[in-house]
Write a protein that holds these residues in place. Structure first.
Motif, short mmCIF file in Angstrom:
data_model
loop_
_atom_site.label_atom_id
_atom_site.label_comp_id
_atom_site.label_asym_id
_atom_site.label_seq_id
_atom_site.Cartn_x
_atom_site.Cartn_y
_atom_site.Cartn_z
N GLN A 1 0.83 -1.21 0.00
CA GLN A 1 0.00 0.00 0.00
C GLN A 1 0.86 1.25 0.00
O GLN A 1 0.58 2.21 -0.73
N GLU B 1 -3.11 -1.05 -4.68
CA GLU B 1 -4.35 -1.49 -4.02
C GLU B 1 -4.08 -2.92 -3.56
O GLU B 1 -3.51 -3.71 -4.32
N THR B 2 -4.45 -3.26 -2.34
CA THR B 2 -4.08 -4.58 -1.85
C THR B 2 -5.29 -5.38 -1.36
O THR B 2 -6.29 -4.82 -0.93
N GLU B 3 -5.13 -6.69 -1.46
CA GLU B 3 -6.06 -7.65 -0.87
C GLU B 3 -5.24 -8.60 -0.02
O GLU B 3 -4.12 -8.96 -0.40
N LYS C 1 -0.64 -2.51 -10.19
CA LYS C 1 -1.38 -1.52 -9.40
C LYS C 1 -2.20 -2.20 -8.30
O LYS C 1 -2.72 -1.54 -7.42
N TRP C 2 -2.34 -3.51 -8.42
CA TRP C 2 -3.10 -4.32 -7.47
C TRP C 2 -2.23 -5.49 -7.03
O TRP C 2 -1.55 -6.11 -7.85
#
Length: 164
Positions: A39, A44-46, A78-79
């Protein structure tokens, strides 16, 4: 400056492996730190990890391994998704991104020191070229392995397998 960074990276790796004893560690807090790292890098993180997963490992070395993988994922995507699960035979930690991925024919070569997928890439846009080599050495030192697959969003998916 580049040479100093390269030598410092290698020495940090060597120091991290020397003398560190294995201990039982809860993975959720370590992986939460890695998600925060991604982050901070703008991704964007999960995070998908069972809070009950523990493993016997060398914490400093494993943090270095995971940080190298997360830094690459956040640099090229980006993720970033970080997940961990225990199966019947091993512990799987995956770090996935939505970047350009790694061509299948280069998935072993990326572990060679100083190898770059994009040969046009300059040092200013990348690291020292040792990160994945170090990460795999750490995985092997824990009795596991590290490999790459194509992720759900087409990017790279690092798969770290550790003994259950």
């Amino acid at each position: 400056d580049d040479l100093i960074e390269l030598v410092d990276t290698y020495l940090a790796f060597a120091r991290g492996e020397e003398g560190e004893t294995a201990e039982t560690v809860e993975l959720a807090p370590m992986l939460e730190q890695m998600a925060q790292r991604a982050q901070r890098a703008g991704a964007e993180t999960e995070l998908a990890v069972d809070s009950e997963i523990t493993s016997t490992l060398r914490p400093m070395a494993m943090r270095r391994c995971l940080a190298n993988l997360v830094d690459n994922a956040a640099r090229y995507g980006k993720w970033v998704k970080i997940a961990a699960e225990r199966t019947a035979k091993d512990l799987l930690i995956t770090i996935e991104d939505d970047g350009p991925g790694i061509p299948e024919q280069l998935r072993e070569a990326v572990f060679q020191p100083f190898f770059r997928v994009d040969t046009a890439r300059r040092r200013q846009t990348g690291g020292t070229g040792l990160g994945l080599s170090i990460a795999r050495d750490i995985a092997l030192g824990h009795g596991g392995d590290l490999s790459f697959e194509t992720g759900a969003r087409g990017g790279a998916k690092a798969v770290l397998r550790l003994p259950a």
